[in-house]
Design a protein around this motif. Structure first.
Motif, PDB file in Angstrom:
ATOM      1  N   ASP A   4      -4.060  -3.666   6.263  1.00 28.67           N
ATOM      2  CA  ASP A   4      -4.015  -2.776   7.302  1.00 28.67           C
ATOM      3  C   ASP A   4      -3.012  -2.671   8.186  1.00 28.67           C
ATOM      4  OD1 ASP A   4      -4.668  -0.711   9.331  1.00 28.67           O
ATOM      5  OD2 ASP A   4      -6.133   0.277   7.821  1.00 28.67           O
ATOM      6  N   GLY A   5      -2.119  -2.205   8.218  1.00 23.40           N
ATOM      7  CA  GLY A   5      -1.097  -2.102   9.294  1.00 23.40           C
ATOM      8  C   GLY A   5       0.130  -3.217   9.317  1.00 23.40           C
ATOM      9  N   LEU A   6       0.281  -3.798   7.934  1.00 22.85           N
ATOM     10  CA  LEU A   6       1.312  -4.775   7.814  1.00 22.85           C
ATOM     11  C   LEU A   6       2.680  -3.965   8.032  1.00 22.85           C
ATOM     12  CD1 LEU A   6      -0.426  -7.111   7.115  1.00 22.85           C
ATOM     13  CD2 LEU A   6       1.011  -7.405   5.296  1.00 22.85           C
ATOM     14  N   GLU A   7       3.713  -4.429   8.825  1.00 25.71           N
ATOM     15  CA  GLU A   7       4.893  -3.944   9.194  1.00 25.71           C
ATOM     16  C   GLU A   7       6.163  -4.333   8.410  1.00 25.71           C
ATOM     17  OE1 GLU A   7       8.566  -2.492  10.644  1.00 25.71           O
ATOM     18  OE2 GLU A   7       6.558  -1.707  11.112  1.00 25.71           O
ATOM     19  N   PRO A   8       6.521  -3.415   7.595  1.00 34.67           N
ATOM     20  CA  PRO A   8       7.716  -3.921   6.630  1.00 34.67           C
ATOM     21  C   PRO A   8       8.822  -4.774   7.313  1.00 34.67           C
ATOM     22  CG  PRO A   8       7.268  -1.557   6.511  1.00 34.67           C
ATOM     23  CD  PRO A   8       6.503  -2.086   7.858  1.00 34.67           C
ATOM     24  N   TYR A  24       8.412  -4.364  -4.892  1.00 31.67           N
ATOM     25  CA  TYR A  24       8.270  -4.241  -3.516  1.00 31.67           C
ATOM     26  C   TYR A  24       8.933  -2.989  -3.198  1.00 31.67           C
ATOM     27  CZ  TYR A  24       8.625  -4.257   1.599  1.00 31.67           C
ATOM     28  OH  TYR A  24       8.722  -3.790   2.690  1.00 31.67           O
ATOM     29  N   THR A  25       8.335  -2.101  -2.277  1.00 27.42           N
ATOM     30  CA  THR A  25       9.031  -1.092  -1.689  1.00 27.42           C
ATOM     31  C   THR A  25       8.373  -0.766  -0.416  1.00 27.42           C
ATOM     32  OG1 THR A  25      10.036   1.135  -1.785  1.00 27.42           O
ATOM     33  CG2 THR A  25       7.770   0.778  -2.752  1.00 27.42           C
ATOM     34  N   ARG A  26       9.162  -0.038   0.417  1.00 23.53           N
ATOM     35  CA  ARG A  26       8.251   0.696   1.618  1.00 23.53           C
ATOM     36  C   ARG A  26       7.485   1.896   1.271  1.00 23.53           C
ATOM     37  NH1 ARG A  26      11.910   0.166   7.214  1.00 23.53           N
ATOM     38  NH2 ARG A  26      12.430  -2.226   6.940  1.00 23.53           N
ATOM     39  N   GLY A  43       4.530   2.022   5.545  1.00 25.11           N
ATOM     40  CA  GLY A  43       3.701   0.796   4.952  1.00 25.11           C
ATOM     41  C   GLY A  43       4.478   0.093   3.977  1.00 25.11           C
ATOM     42  N   ILE A  44       4.048  -0.801   3.481  1.00 28.00           N
ATOM     43  CA  ILE A  44       4.379  -1.800   2.345  1.00 28.00           C
ATOM     44  C   ILE A  44       3.700  -1.470   1.169  1.00 28.00           C
ATOM     45  CG2 ILE A  44       5.268  -3.424   3.771  1.00 28.00           C
ATOM     46  CD1 ILE A  44       2.742  -5.021   2.841  1.00 28.00           C
ATOM     47  N   LEU A  45       4.254  -1.740  -0.144  1.00 26.60           N
ATOM     48  CA  LEU A  45       3.648  -1.751  -1.469  1.00 26.60           C
ATOM     49  C   LEU A  45       4.207  -2.840  -2.330  1.00 26.60           C
ATOM     50  CD1 LEU A  45       1.701   0.034  -3.487  1.00 26.60           C
ATOM     51  CD2 LEU A  45       4.029   1.364  -4.022  1.00 26.60           C
ATOM     52  N   ALA A  80       7.945   5.490  -3.115  1.00 29.21           N
ATOM     53  CA  ALA A  80       6.503   5.654  -3.133  1.00 29.21           C
ATOM     54  C   ALA A  80       5.841   6.262  -2.091  1.00 29.21           C
ATOM     55  CB  ALA A  80       6.017   4.347  -3.665  1.00 29.21           C
ATOM     56  N   ARG A  81       4.960   7.299  -2.294  1.00 27.85           N
ATOM     57  CA  ARG A  81       3.878   7.685  -1.085  1.00 27.85           C
ATOM     58  C   ARG A  81       2.705   7.146  -1.190  1.00 27.85           C
ATOM     59  NH1 ARG A  81       4.987  13.663  -2.794  1.00 27.85           N
ATOM     60  NH2 ARG A  81       4.253  12.548  -4.872  1.00 27.85           N
ATOM     61  N   ILE A  82       1.989   7.499  -0.249  1.00 35.79           N
ATOM     62  CA  ILE A  82       0.476   6.629  -0.286  1.00 35.79           C
ATOM     63  C   ILE A  82      -0.267   7.586  -1.086  1.00 35.79           C
ATOM     64  CG2 ILE A  82      -0.418   7.831   1.563  1.00 35.79           C
ATOM     65  CD1 ILE A  82      -1.704   5.016   2.417  1.00 35.79           C
ATOM     66  N   ILE A  83       0.079   8.908  -1.538  1.00 27.83           N
ATOM     67  CA  ILE A  83      -0.754   9.706  -2.148  1.00 27.83           C
ATOM     68  C   ILE A  83      -0.467   9.330  -3.599  1.00 27.83           C
ATOM     69  CG2 ILE A  83      -0.876  11.674  -0.501  1.00 27.83           C
ATOM     70  CD1 ILE A  83       1.543  13.210  -2.122  1.00 27.83           C
TER      71      ILE A  83
END
Length: 634
Positions: A29-33, A57-59, A594-596, A607-610
């Motif tokens: 939770d909350g990791l900053e890119p 990896y992507t934001r 966020g990060i992914l 990418a989106r969280i949805i």
């Protein structure tokens, strides 16, 4: 729900072996890119680098607003907030205008023999529902907005949204022999007798079956040993006696609070000994539901929390487990807070390791909230421009956030050991982070601009009591509750509404949008607010009507004031944030992605969280429900 069917095993190409597909999701939770990317460049996050090298990896685009319950609800439902109904930590009751917890709702018992009920306010179709319909198991650990937990084919332990035993989100108790001490925000204060041997009490839940409603409590005896620098506490619970050294946390203590001769409830808490001289002071964490016998179910099946505690030991059930209020109020220092964060993280790691050890197919999800809490409370030590920057403490604490990121990277060791060629691994954060230097009081601005009225000639700088007590609703057009939301005072919706939808309401909306866009902060010499969004621009779905009418998008460094968030007023429109809670993410969501990380190549880097829920379902060969708006990434 369709009758569960056995999941079909997949044959791996050219192998002749059958393996069941697995998805492992690790939430940080909350990791900053910007921090993650800099640390990757320095080789300081080897496990995340390993995932990136073999995949992607992507934001990650977060939600409006960028808040934990909102974003994780969109993660599990694949919808914008209008599709699941969670828009904030805080909502308002249109009948009373008062703030309320937005995540769940407690209903009082219908009679003396009945039990109270708790309802989850998150709606939408979570991804484990179609999985369960196909007989595909899920293990869901500490996902926000899952209290009370839903039935599923598998196991679930609820996360953010679970209250403490008194119904608050984290209310600890401070004990002191200092007779001049004053209770701070969101805490209980107990003044102790003088001497080296004294009795006091642990405060439990209120006994709502009596009138007037009293607190339940457990009596404890405390003996102080100054030579050995410790307290001996006779708990009246289990264990019956503990010894707690100065500057240390105790183990979990189980207390039993009696409502009557035949009815009681169990809770667990930890002690922290702050000092023995010049007088005794110690702190008790919020009293958590006992996982072996919770007041309300915190797991599905209901006995899963008990079974888990028998395997890994007692653990926090509180949604916001880290004792941030103790630090914010100055009852704990940074060392004590970080000790507690490590205790919470260790509990979560034990859960993860235990459940990964028996995970063979389907979906595994676990959320580590602690990076979010560490950043909220320690960001000021890495920001020399913050009003609470302390150069002396910063020499020791300025890199603690990066050190915690490295600790999170280590958590991935057992995860990677459980990843095979048939496993989709996803590591993500729901939003990023930044400094919270200056606070904007929305209600004070609305008053200043004639959109909110106070009775009897009062001003925001006056003592106004709590809960809009001095607001004149007959002359008020708009008001703010929550972490950035503004509501219009509509007839037929609010109990004392005056606005009609149409030209008059449109005038108010435009006045707020025009007045707040690029609102200048003369002290900071830059604008505090980027703009104001209308809900129809952001949301769609069955629950749009529950959202604020307008959402304020702050520039990094700014956030809504503490007072305005809970329906109150600060003494000025803009002021320094002088609390230890110094980092935040409730700004323009475009500024805090966020990060992914995924161990597969993705089709695009937008990418989106949805997008995650449909991606997970598609990988497990389950049809994506039409309610999900996201795009499959693989």
């Amino acid at each position: 729900m369709p009758k569960p069917q056995t999941a079909v095993p997949r044959e791996l190409p050219n192998s002749g072996r059958l393996l069941r597909r697995k998805v492992i999701v690790i939430g940080l939770d909350g990791l900053e890119p910007s921090i993650v990317e800099a640390m990757l460049g320095r080789g300081e996050l080897p496990n995340l680098a390993r995932i990136q090298a073999g995949g992607n990896y992507t934001r990650l685009q977060t939600t409006y607003p960028a808040q934990t319950p909102v974003a994780w609800s969109s993660f599990i439902t694949g919808t914008n907030p209008g599709g699941h109904g969670i828009f904030d930590f805080i909502c308002r009751d249109p009948k009373t205008y008062l703030p309320d917890v937005a995540l769940n709702q407690f209903e009082p018992p219908k009679n003396m023999l009945a039990q109270p009920r708790v309802l989850n306010r998150r709606r939408g179709r979570p991804l484990w529902e179609p999985l369960s319909g196909k007989g595909i198991p899920g293990t869901i650990l500490r996902c926000p907005c899952t209290f009370p937990p839903e039935s599923l084919h598998g196991r679930m332990l609820a996360g953010v949204g679970v209250p403490d035993l008194r119904g608050s989100q984290s209310k600890g108790t401070f004990y002191t022999q200092d007779k001049t001490a004053i209770a701070q925000e969101n805490e209980q204060l107990i003044i102790l007798n003088s001497g080296l041997d004294f009795t006091t009490r642990v405060i439990g839940p209120r006994n709502t079956k009596m009138s007037p409603v009293p607190d339940t409590f457990c009596e404890i005896r405390v003996q102080m040993d100054k030579a050995a620098r410790k307290l001996t506490i006779h708990t009246g619970g289990a264990p019956a006696k503990i010894e707690v050294p100065e500057k240390s946390w105790s183990e979990w203590v189980r207390f039993k609070f009696k409502f009557s001769m035949l009815q009681s409830v169990s809770g667990i808490a930890r002690f922290y000994v702050r000092q023995l001289e010049p007088h005794a002071e110690f702190y008790l964490s919020a009293v958590n539901f006992d996982p072996a016998a919770p007041m309300f179910p915190v797991s599905a099946p209901a006995d899963y929390a008990r079974d888990l505690s028998e395997h890994i030991g007692l653990f926090s059930t509180l949604g916001m487990a880290e004792e941030h209020n103790g630090l914010n109020n100055g009852r704990l220092d940074e060392s004590a807070y970080l000790q507690h964060c490590e205790l919470v993280l260790n509990e979560r790691e034990r859960m993860m390791r235990f459940e990964l050890g028996r995970f063979t197919e389907g979906l595994f999800f676990v959320l580590f909230d602690t990076p979010d809490r560490v950043q909220h409370m320690l960001w000021r030590f890495r920001d020399s421009g913050h009003p609470c920057f302390d150069p002396d403490l910063s020499r020791d604490l300025s890199l603690r956030i990066e050190e915690h990121y490295q600790r999170c990277d280590l958590l991935l060791n057992p995860v990677l050991e459980n990843v095979d060629e048939n496993t989709l691994l996803i590591v993500l954060s729901d939003h990023g982070f930044g400094s919270f230097r200056r606070a904007f009081d929305t209600n004070a601005w609305l008053w200043q601009n004639g959109l909110l009225a106070l009775r009897d000639g009062r001003k925001p700088a006056d003592e106004l009591g709590h809960g809009f007590a001095r607001v004149d609703w007959s002359k008020t057009y708009a008001y703010a509750v929550g972490l950035g939301g503004i509501y219009l005072n509509f007839k037929g919706r609010e109990s004392a509404g005056i606005l009609e939808e149409g030209a008059e309401a449109e005038r108010v909306r435009r006045a707020i949008q025009t007045g707040l866009t690029d609102f200048p902060d003369t002290q900071a010499q830059r604008p505090a607010i980027r703009g104001v969004s209308r809900r129809e621009e952001l949301y769609s779905g069955a629950f749009v009507d529950n959202s604020p009418d307008l959402l304020v998008n702050f520039h990094p460094g700014f956030r809504v004031s503490w007072q305005s968030a809970v329906g109150g007023f600060s003494h000025s429109v803009l002021e320094d944030n002088k609390r230890r809670w110094s980092g935040d993410h409730i700004v323009d969501p475009e500024a805090v992605p966020g990060i992914l990380f995924m161990n597969r190549k993705v089709q695009h880097n937008h990418a989106r969280i949805i997008d995650l829920a449909p991606t997970i379902l598609n990988y497990l060969d389950v049809s994506v429900p039409g309610s999900m708006e996201g795009t499959v990434l693989l």
